[in-house]
Design a protein around this motif. Structure first.
Motif, PDB file in Angstrom:
ATOM      1  N   UNK A 283       0.828  -1.211   0.000  1.00 40.29           N
ATOM      2  CA  UNK A 283       0.000   0.000   0.000  1.00 40.29           C
ATOM      3  C   UNK A 283       0.866   1.266   0.000  1.00 40.29           C
ATOM      4  N   UNK A 284       1.984   1.212   0.714  1.00 33.46           N
ATOM      5  CA  UNK A 284       2.888   2.363   0.714  1.00 33.46           C
ATOM      6  C   UNK A 284       3.484   2.574  -0.669  1.00 33.46           C
ATOM      7  N   UNK A 285       3.806   1.480  -1.376  1.00 36.61           N
ATOM      8  CA  UNK A 285       4.377   1.600  -2.719  1.00 36.61           C
ATOM      9  C   UNK A 285       3.378   2.240  -3.685  1.00 36.61           C
ATOM     10  N   UNK A 286       2.074   1.997  -3.472  1.00 35.72           N
ATOM     11  CA  UNK A 286       1.078   2.588  -4.346  1.00 35.72           C
ATOM     12  C   UNK A 286       0.955   4.098  -4.119  1.00 35.72           C
ATOM     13  N   UNK A 287       1.268   4.535  -2.909  1.00 36.54           N
ATOM     14  CA  UNK A 287       1.165   5.964  -2.591  1.00 36.54           C
ATOM     15  C   UNK A 287       2.396   6.719  -3.068  1.00 36.54           C
ATOM     16  N   UNK A 288       3.591   6.109  -2.894  1.00 35.46           N
ATOM     17  CA  UNK A 288       4.848   6.773  -3.235  1.00 35.46           C
ATOM     18  C   UNK A 288       5.521   6.015  -4.381  1.00 35.46           C
ATOM     19  N   UNK A 289       5.680   6.685  -5.498  1.00 38.01           N
ATOM     20  CA  UNK A 289       6.199   6.028  -6.697  1.00 38.01           C
ATOM     21  C   UNK A 289       7.694   5.760  -6.605  1.00 38.01           C
ATOM     22  N   UNK A 290       8.437   6.592  -5.872  1.00 31.35           N
ATOM     23  CA  UNK A 290       9.870   6.382  -5.713  1.00 31.35           C
ATOM     24  C   UNK A 290      10.071   5.344  -4.613  1.00 31.35           C
ATOM     25  N   UNK A 291      10.205   4.051  -5.030  1.00 28.46           N
ATOM     26  CA  UNK A 291      10.213   2.955  -4.061  1.00 28.46           C
ATOM     27  C   UNK A 291      11.417   3.004  -3.122  1.00 28.46           C
ATOM     28  N   UNK A 292      12.550   3.534  -3.606  1.00 25.78           N
ATOM     29  CA  UNK A 292      13.741   3.550  -2.758  1.00 25.78           C
ATOM     30  C   UNK A 292      13.676   4.612  -1.671  1.00 25.78           C
ATOM     31  N   UNK A 293      12.615   5.418  -1.649  1.00 25.05           N
ATOM     32  CA  UNK A 293      12.428   6.376  -0.565  1.00 25.05           C
ATOM     33  C   UNK A 293      11.569   5.808   0.558  1.00 25.05           C
ATOM     34  N   UNK A 294      11.121   4.542   0.392  1.00 22.30           N
ATOM     35  CA  UNK A 294      10.311   3.874   1.417  1.00 22.30           C
ATOM     36  C   UNK A 294      11.191   2.842   2.111  1.00 22.30           C
ATOM     37  N   UNK A 295      11.199   2.853   3.403  1.00 19.86           N
ATOM     38  CA  UNK A 295      12.112   1.995   4.167  1.00 19.86           C
ATOM     39  C   UNK A 295      11.344   1.206   5.214  1.00 19.86           C
ATOM     40  N   UNK A 296      11.684  -0.083   5.320  1.00 21.75           N
ATOM     41  CA  UNK A 296      11.246  -0.819   6.508  1.00 21.75           C
ATOM     42  C   UNK A 296      12.348  -0.646   7.555  1.00 21.75           C
ATOM     43  N   UNK A 297      12.043   0.208   8.541  1.00 22.27           N
ATOM     44  CA  UNK A 297      13.066   0.623   9.500  1.00 22.27           C
ATOM     45  C   UNK A 297      13.406  -0.496  10.472  1.00 22.27           C
TER      46      UNK A 297
ATOM     47  N   UNK B  44      11.119  -4.231  12.432  1.00 19.95           N
ATOM     48  CA  UNK B  44       9.885  -4.724  13.051  1.00 19.95           C
ATOM     49  C   UNK B  44       8.669  -4.240  12.293  1.00 19.95           C
ATOM     50  N   UNK B  45       7.785  -3.504  12.966  1.00 11.93           N
ATOM     51  CA  UNK B  45       6.578  -2.961  12.336  1.00 11.93           C
ATOM     52  C   UNK B  45       6.706  -1.456  12.103  1.00 11.93           C
ATOM     53  N   UNK B  46       7.934  -0.975  11.922  1.00 11.34           N
ATOM     54  CA  UNK B  46       8.195   0.447  11.706  1.00 11.34           C
ATOM     55  C   UNK B  46       8.647   0.690  10.262  1.00 11.34           C
ATOM     56  N   UNK B  47       8.144   1.784   9.685  1.00  9.94           N
ATOM     57  CA  UNK B  47       8.518   2.182   8.337  1.00  9.94           C
ATOM     58  C   UNK B  47       8.932   3.656   8.347  1.00  9.94           C
ATOM     59  N   UNK B  48       9.806   4.031   7.434  1.00  9.17           N
ATOM     60  CA  UNK B  48      10.200   5.429   7.262  1.00  9.17           C
ATOM     61  C   UNK B  48      10.054   5.798   5.798  1.00  9.17           C
ATOM     62  N   UNK B  49       9.690   7.060   5.567  1.00  6.91           N
ATOM     63  CA  UNK B  49       9.538   7.534   4.196  1.00  6.91           C
ATOM     64  C   UNK B  49      10.259   8.862   4.056  1.00  6.91           C
ATOM     65  N   UNK B  50      11.073   8.983   3.020  1.00  2.47           N
ATOM     66  CA  UNK B  50      11.796  10.214   2.709  1.00  2.47           C
ATOM     67  C   UNK B  50      11.011  10.980   1.653  1.00  2.47           C
ATOM     68  N   UNK B  51      10.746  12.278   1.954  1.00  2.00           N
ATOM     69  CA  UNK B  51       9.979  13.122   1.037  1.00  2.00           C
ATOM     70  C   UNK B  51      10.861  14.293   0.591  1.00  2.00           C
ATOM     71  N   UNK B  52      11.622  14.133  -0.483  1.00  2.00           N
ATOM     72  CA  UNK B  52      12.498  15.217  -0.949  1.00  2.00           C
ATOM     73  C   UNK B  52      11.679  16.428  -1.400  1.00  2.00           C
ATOM     74  N   UNK B  53      12.220  17.607  -1.114  1.00  2.00           N
ATOM     75  CA  UNK B  53      11.614  18.884  -1.559  1.00  2.00           C
ATOM     76  C   UNK B  53      10.197  19.077  -1.034  1.00  2.00           C
TER      77      UNK B  53
END
Length: 974
Positions: free
Chosen positions: A614-628, A630-639
């Motif tokens: 579901x996160x991949x469908x929201x953010x097209x730049x897949x390498x900016x989505x991280x499984x940090x 356990x059940x934690x995720x991080x997302x980088x939003x440039x600019x």
């Protein structure tokens, strides 16, 4: 005997007889099901001969007797019936269950030996009454059936014997015949017709027909011998002659016959056999011919010739036979013993067995025996050298019974062959069993050999490649220059080594690590190219996998923490130069542990995978989505600034809150998101991630399922809680906590029977810290069990002192968190602590809050029930603050209800509070539950509670919580 039955069964046999029996059963007894069963030889099964359902014939079946009423009939050989409820009496009888039988009747069928060989069974849908008259009728039916079963058995046995006789004659190619001399009639068995090639077995045999099949050259002799054996007892009809069939085929037949005569010697009949011995005679003829040829060349070939008579034991040998052995041919005829003496002792027994096997196993093909010469008779072999010979032989003659009587063959020196074979075998073992693939070509680069590893790797078999060039394996990935460089190295250096991409037979392209060497002869001419390679695709895959795992999470395919931090650092470095901004989203699943606990970690992993999708469908730049982790995720939003990041965070909250369906299970989950932005929230990746984490935890504290932006106050509050946690740990370890006591007063009499134990903490840094502040911290960070244990032990110690001081009627109420009772099997239970201080169980009251007890009621229900069994009272604290107070009272059945101070405070000013308190008191009285009103601070509140007939009160109006010494003084003053 019943004449009706006899008449009904008259002239019936076999299946018609059995079907008539079941027809009579249906007409006479009207069963739903009826059948006739015949027991097998093991008497463990019965096979039906006729079966009717509602009067209609059905397909026969076989069923086991074990666990059925039929087993009783079988074992006791007596009639058996159950008027009703037969299913209940035989629950293991599946047939009874499926057919819905209510009643059962079983009648045994006897053979002459009075042993039950079969059974008559009737199954009824309704209750059945069995009478003596019916039993007599059934006995008559059983009698007739027994006679028919015996007849059928004899007929079956006769048919079986007839079949076995015919089958035996067919296999042995032996036919039988009978000639009645008085009536001049002849009969043949089926095999005689087959021997003479007659397909029409209705043809009547005659002497003239027999004469036609006798070979013309043998006819007079055979007929004369046949006639003579009939006329004279001195002539025996036993001979072998040729037969000529209608299609011209020649057969050899062995015939024997005996004549039966009356008392006066007159011939009455003649019985005999015809045996087709054509195969034996053909083999014998061939071997005889071979033997003649062998005698012709006996002394002219280089191999040693031998012949052995299996009957007399004579051993004939040629001169060359002994020349090979470097011995003189024995003059006294002891060839066999002298030959055995030349054989190595370890091979000698096998040499003897070589000849014996022709007799035992009736060998008709070539058989061979390899042996070493004895080193005791050959001086040149004493240094460990070996000399090998081979003996080959086959049968050349057999007796009239087909048994071998003479064998012959050759003897050859195979020493060089054995050594070459050994070297070749060793080389072949290495060639075939090496793990590397080997390909050999001739000087023209045509394939002449490959090994087993090559076949397994490429999928090609050697015979498919012979004569082809290695280009058949080409993948097409290498250009012309690549192969030019390879051949240049071979032509100049004589070898080449490198990686090649080749193609398997199935079209799959794979990498090889290969070395090629040029093989030259003594004239330096190229004779072969040898390529040795191995499939390194698994190394390549492992390398790719290691590279993937270094930067990506193997479960979700998202970038891992290390790779994500690296990207954030790169972005920070580039932003410093360009003065841009970016944001981070730190996402944590809400209550994900409950999913793992309920469905297992494998299921939890599938949930995480779906969340990642579901996160991949929201953010097209897949390498900016991280499984940090356990059940934690991080997302980088440039600019993207923090304000715009909130919109993206809301998209995530909305997307994740939609239900997930996995394996038919609906999963509803939410997330808490923390937002940090560069540079306002930090200038390093560490600061940005830490502060986003602070914001995420603040969101969880606000109720979860949302997002929160970081600010410095959040960090300060979070740090203060951590500092408070650490100081609380230290206070517990150093026993810096204390326990104060507040009296619980009888509102009507003013008597004090109970005290509430309340934990207090004086911190050296902040002074007195309210339980309202540190108790939630203790529960959040797992310290509440230690505090609860401390308070319980201290309260028991102090109560012991109070009892010894004369206040033996007092009991103490101790607050316990429900979480203290969960997963506490390794810790002492409340009653065990009470017993430790030699106090009665009823002297301690356990207080739990109404709200948390309602949430965890399923986990502590049994424990609270055990408290009551031991006379430990349970008080429900803060009553009225939960969401299901009445259900909590019904489910938990406390001994005491403590009305929350918030309602008592507004008794004089709020009609709603007055009404609610009145209802609680009335309800408690009706349920037999005691009531304590907390927070009584004025006389007016006390008077209202007295009017409402509240028995116990507690509050500052009487006393604040005080240390034990002050409590004793207060009690003494009253």
């Amino acid at each position: 005997m019943n004449k009706t039955i006899e008449k009904s069964l008259q002239n019936l046999r076999g299946n018609q007889f059995f079907d008539q029996i079941t027809h009579l059963l249906f007409e006479h007894l009207s069963p739903k099901h009826c059948f006739i069963g015949c027991f097998d030889e093991s008497r463990k099964y019965a096979k039906t001969l006729s079966y009717r359902e509602a009067g209609n014939l059905k397909e026969n079946f076989t069923y086991p007797l074990a666990g059925t009423p039929c087993q009783i009939v079988n074992e006791k050989s007596t009639a058996c019936y159950y008027a009703s409820g037969v299913i209940n009496q035989f629950p293991d009888d599946i047939a009874l269950q499926e057919l819905g039988a209510e009643a059962y009747l079983g009648i045994p069928v006897f053979s002459q030996s009075q042993e039950a060989v079969g059974i008559i069974v009737c199954l009824f849908e309704k209750k059945y009454e069995h009478t003596a008259e019916v039993q007599s009728w059934c006995d008559d039916l059983s009698y007739h059936l027994g006679i028919e079963l015996k007849y059928s058995a004899l007929l079956s046995k006769q048919e079986k014997l007839q079949w076995e006789l015919e089958e035996g004659q067919r296999v042995g190619k032996v036919g039988s015949w009978f000639w009645d001399l008085t009536s001049d009639t002849i009969s043949w068995s089926h095999e005689v017709y087959r021997i003479y090639g007659l397909e029409d077995m209705s043809i009547t045999p005659t002497i003239d027909l027999l004469s036609e099949f006798i070979h013309p050259e043998d006819r007079d002799w055979v007929i004369s011998t046949l006639t003579g054996s009939i006329e004279s007892e001195s002539i025996n009809y036993s001979l072998v002659h040729r037969a000529q069939l209608a299609d011209g085929t020649i057969k050899y037949l062995r015939k024997r016959a005996d004549v039966t005569r009356d008392s006066k010697g007159k011939p009455l009949l003649m019985r005999g056999t015809v045996h087709d011995v054509t195969d034996v005679y053909q083999i014998s003829a061939k071997l005889t011919k071979t033997s003649h040829k062998l005698n012709t060349t006996f002394n002219s070939v280089e191999e040693g010739i031998w012949e052995y008579d299996l009957v007399s034991g004579e051993f004939f040998t040629s001169p060359k036979f002994w020349s090979i052995l470097e011995r003189e041919k024995p003059a006294d005829g002891s060839d066999f013993s002298e030959w055995l003496d030349c054989i190595h002792p370890e091979d000698r027994i096998e040499g003897l067995n070589f000849f014996q096997r022709f007799i035992q196993q009736n060998f008709t093909s070539v058989f061979q025996f390899e042996f070493r010469l004895s080193d005791s008779h050959y001086a040149q072999l004493t240094d460990g050298n070996e000399r090998w010979l081979k003996l080959k032989g086959s049968v050349i003659a057999k007796d009239v019974k087909g048994n071998p009587i003479r064998i012959a063959g050759i003897q050859r020196d195979i020493t060089h062959t054995v050594e070459a074979r050994r070297q070749l075998s060793r080389a072949q073992v290495v060639f075939d069993n090496t793990s590397e693939c080997i390909l050999i070509t001739d000087k023209n680069n045509n394939i002449i050999s490959v090994n087993r590893a090559f076949e397994e790797t490429t999928g090609y078999r050697e015979k498919e490649l012979l004569g082809l060039t290695p280009s058949v394996l080409s993948s097409g990935l290498h250009d012309k220059e690549y192969y030019q460089s390879l051949w240049f190295s071979l032509n100049t250096k004589g070898h080449w080594k490198g990686e090649v991409w080749n193609k398997r037979k199935n079209g799959e392209i794979y990498p090889e690590e290969m070395s090629i060497n040029v093989i030259r002869d003594s004239n330096d001419e190229i004779i072969n190219y040898v390529a040795v390679f191995r499939d390194i695709s698994h190394w390549k895959k492992a390398e790719e996998q290691l590279t993937f795992f270094a930067y990506y999470d193997p479960l979700t395919g998202l970038v891992n923490r290390r790779s994500f931090i690296h990207r954030v650092e790169q972005l920070i470095n580039s932003i410093h130069k360009n003065s841009h901004v970016f944001s981070l989203l730190f996402i944590d699943m809400d209550d994900f542990k409950s999913i793992n606990d309920l469905y297992g970690h494998d299921f939890g992993d599938r949930v995480l995978t779906r969340i990642a999708e579901r996160l991949k469908k929201i953010f097209h730049e897949k390498d900016n989505i991280c499984r940090y982790g356990g059940d934690e995720f991080c997302i980088l939003l440039p600019d993207i600034s923090a304000a715009d990041a909130k919109e993206r965070a809301q998209d995530i909250v909305t997307a994740i809150s939609r239900p997930l369906y996995i394996e038919g299970i609906e999963i509803n989950t939410t997330v808490s998101i923390g937002i940090s932005a560069f540079p306002d929230s930090g200038l390093t990746h560490h600061a940005l991630l830490k502060n986003a984490d602070y914001a995420m935890y603040n969101m969880k504290g606000q109720g979860r399922n949302g997002f929160c932006e970081y600010d410095s106050e959040l960090q300060s509050e979070y740090i203060q809680k951590l500092k408070l946690r650490d100081r609380l740990k230290k206070a517990i370890a150093e026993e810096a906590l204390t326990v104060h006591y507040q009296p619980i007063v009888n509102a009507q009499t003013g008597e004090i029977n109970k005290l509430e134990a309340l934990v207090r903490w004086y911190d050296e840094v902040e002074g007195h810290i309210s339980p309202v502040e540190f108790i939630p911290v203790a529960e959040k960070y797992g310290l509440i069990k230690q505090i609860g244990a401390f308070v319980l032990h201290q309260a028991c110690r102090d109560l012991k002192k109070l009892h010894e001081a004369g206040f033996s009627h007092l009991s103490i109420s101790v607050n316990r968190s429900v979480k203290e009772f969960i997963n506490s099997s390794d810790e002492p239970q409340v009653w065990e602590v009470i017993e430790q201080y030699d106090l009665p169980d009823k002297s301690i009251i356990v207080e739990i809050t109404e709200s948390t007890a309602s949430k965890e009621s399923s986990d502590i229900q049994s424990l609270l029930g055990y408290f009551k069994q031991r006379d430990i009272q349970v008080a429900l604290d803060d009553f009225g603050t939960g969401y299901s107070s009445l259900s909590a009272v019904v489910e938990l059945r406390p001994d005491i209800i403590k009305i929350d101070r918030g309602f008592i405070k507004e008794l004089g000013s709020s009609q709603d509070s007055l009404t609610l308190v009145s209802l609680i008191i009335d309800l408690s009285h009706k349920l037999g539950i005691k009531v304590v009103a907390e927070g009584v601070e004025t006389e007016a509140q006390l008077e209202i509670l007295r009017e409402l007939k509240c028995k116990y009160v507690q509050g500052f109006y009487f006393s604040k919580p005080v240390p034990l010494d002050s409590c004793i003084t207060f009690l003494a003053s009253r």
